[in-house]
Design an enzyme around this catalytic site. Structure first.
Site, PDB file in Angstrom:
ATOM      1  N   ASN A   9       0.864  -1.186   0.000  1.00 43.87           N
ATOM      2  CA  ASN A   9       0.000   0.000   0.000  1.00 43.87           C
ATOM      3  C   ASN A   9       0.897   1.231   0.000  1.00 43.87           C
ATOM      4  OD1 ASN A   9      -1.849   2.004   0.406  1.00 43.87           O
ATOM      5  ND2 ASN A   9      -2.269   1.496   2.555  1.00 43.87           N
ATOM      6  N   LYS A  11       0.060   4.246  -0.235  1.00 41.95           N
ATOM      7  CA  LYS A  11      -0.602   5.427   0.348  1.00 41.95           C
ATOM      8  C   LYS A  11      -0.400   6.635  -0.580  1.00 41.95           C
ATOM      9  CE  LYS A  11       0.185   3.460   4.865  1.00 41.95           C
ATOM     10  NZ  LYS A  11      -0.069   3.592   6.270  1.00 41.95           N
ATOM     11  N   HIS A  96      -9.645   0.869   4.728  1.00 46.21           N
ATOM     12  CA  HIS A  96      -8.325   1.046   5.353  1.00 46.21           C
ATOM     13  C   HIS A  96      -8.481   1.971   6.557  1.00 46.21           C
ATOM     14  CE1 HIS A  96      -4.218   2.396   6.010  1.00 46.21           C
ATOM     15  NE2 HIS A  96      -3.867   1.231   5.489  1.00 46.21           N
ATOM     16  N   GLU A  98      -6.928   4.436   7.581  1.00 48.99           N
ATOM     17  CA  GLU A  98      -6.852   5.881   7.302  1.00 48.99           C
ATOM     18  C   GLU A  98      -8.140   6.378   6.660  1.00 48.99           C
ATOM     19  OE1 GLU A  98      -3.087   5.467   5.346  1.00 48.99           O
ATOM     20  OE2 GLU A  98      -2.310   4.840   7.293  1.00 48.99           O
ATOM     21  N   GLU A 168      -5.524  -5.281  10.445  1.00 50.18           N
ATOM     22  CA  GLU A 168      -4.519  -4.248  10.697  1.00 50.18           C
ATOM     23  C   GLU A 168      -4.893  -3.473  11.954  1.00 50.18           C
ATOM     24  OE1 GLU A 168      -2.442  -3.049   6.788  1.00 50.18           O
ATOM     25  OE2 GLU A 168      -4.269  -1.869   6.948  1.00 50.18           O
ATOM     26  N   GLY A 174       1.913   2.292  10.696  1.00 52.59           N
ATOM     27  CA  GLY A 174       2.793   3.454  10.525  1.00 52.59           C
ATOM     28  C   GLY A 174       3.410   3.945  11.817  1.00 52.59           C
ATOM     29  N   SER A 210       3.040  -1.993  10.415  1.00 54.94           N
ATOM     30  CA  SER A 210       4.490  -1.878  10.648  1.00 54.94           C
ATOM     31  C   SER A 210       5.253  -3.163  10.356  1.00 54.94           C
ATOM     32  CB  SER A 210       4.772  -1.383  12.069  1.00 54.94           C
ATOM     33  OG  SER A 210       4.276  -0.074  12.237  1.00 54.94           O
TER      34      SER A 210
HETATM   35  C1  PEP Z   1      -0.958  -0.010   5.694  1.00 56.43           C
HETATM   36  O1  PEP Z   1      -0.924   1.071   5.141  1.00 56.43           O
HETATM   37  O2  PEP Z   1      -1.883  -0.792   5.423  1.00 56.43           O
HETATM   38  C2  PEP Z   1       0.087  -0.340   6.653  1.00 56.43           C
HETATM   39  C3  PEP Z   1       0.030  -1.497   7.261  1.00 56.43           C
HETATM   40  O3  PEP Z   1       1.075   0.581   6.842  1.00 56.43           O
HETATM   41  P1  PEP Z   1       2.503   0.353   7.603  1.00 56.43           P
HETATM   42  O4  PEP Z   1       3.069  -0.923   7.074  1.00 56.43           O
HETATM   43  O5  PEP Z   1       3.320   1.550   7.253  1.00 56.43           O
HETATM   44  O6  PEP Z   1       2.185   0.241   9.062  1.00 56.43           O
END
Ligand code: PEP
Length: 249
Positions: A9, A11, A96, A98, A168, A174, A210
């Site tokens: 992803n 972003k 997601h 976000e 997640e 993040g 992460s």
């Molecule tokens: C994500 O954007 O779905 C995500 C898991 O981000 P990160 O790996 O940066 O935590």
């Protein structure tokens, strides 16, 4: 060897020019591996470049980071499922964290987006996960089940088998703070139980939050995980190529 899906992803990073350079590097470092797929969720402006740059590889796929449920019209800034398909998307992220927590997306919105994805032949990758205060209050499973039911509750088992779930935890996205592999596996088992009750025991369930080169091997060692959804650690093509080749025991 079990099948694994590695989803990137990007972003709000990597525009079309950068995407071309990214794919050139990634493709030079990553040859097909049996039972392994690499999916890319670039920003909408880079979707066509990524779709074209991955079209010749059956182990690659390009997807949208989000879709709006209406097929067309006066919705400034939004991307409909038909537009995403026209740009080459074959899947879309939905819900997601976000989208949920920065842009206020509700469970009802995710349900409409799942329906729009299916109507247009896109594979929905539904993201679910709890916030830190919900985890601390012992509500992780309630929250995840509510998100699953809200988005997918009305689907028949054939449709549910085609969905991909990404668990997640919001507090791990993040932040550099990932769930322990055992924490992740425990929630995956609950998701698998929910899916089994709906008659879709084989739906793929990924982990995200992460994930990076240091922790991915330990995560993949958990048999409950069918792969990973990765943000930050997917932005560098060299590191991503290394991550996608991580042996899973
Ligand atoms: C994500 O954007 O779905 C995500 C898991 O981000 P990160 O790996 O940066 O935590």
């Amino acid at each position: 060897m079990r099948p694994l899906l590695f989803a990137a992803n990007w972003k709000m990073n990597i525009g079309p020019k950068e995407a071309r350079a990214y794919l050139k590097t990634f493709r030079s470092l990553y040859q097909p591996h049996a039972e392994r797929e690499a999916w890319f969720f670039p920003p909408a402006v880079s979707l066509e470049v990524v779709a074209e740059g991955t079209a010749d590889r059956s182990d690659f796929l390009a997807g949208a980071q989000d879709i709006y449920w209406e097929p067309k019209g006066a919705f400034t800034g939004a991307t409909s499922a038909p537009l995403a398909v026209q740009a080459g998307a074959r899947a879309t992220l939905i819900g997601h964290s976000e989208r949920r927590h920065v842009f206020g997306e509700t469970d009802e919105d995710t349900q409409r987006k799942v329906a729009a994805a299916f109507s247009n032949g896109l594979t929905p990758m539904l993201c679910v996960g709890e916030k830190l205060e919900q985890r601390d209050a012992g509500k992780t499973i309630d929250v995840v089940q509510r998100q699953l039911t809200g988005a997918l509750g009305g689907l028949d088992r054939e449709a549910l088998a085609r969905v991909i779930i990404a668990y997640e935890p919001v507090w791990a996205i993040g932040t550099g703070r990932n769930a322990t592999p055992q924490d992740a596996a425990a929630v995956h088992r609950e998701i698998r139980d929910w899916l089994t009750r709906q008659g879709a025991a084989r739906t793929r369930v990924l982990y995200g939050g992460s994930v990076n080169l240091k922790n991915v091997a330990e995560l993949l060692a958990q048999r409950e995980l069918d792969g990973v959804l990765v943000g930050g650690a997917s932005l560098d093509p060299t590191a991503w190529a290394q991550l996608v080749q991580t042996p899973a025991n």
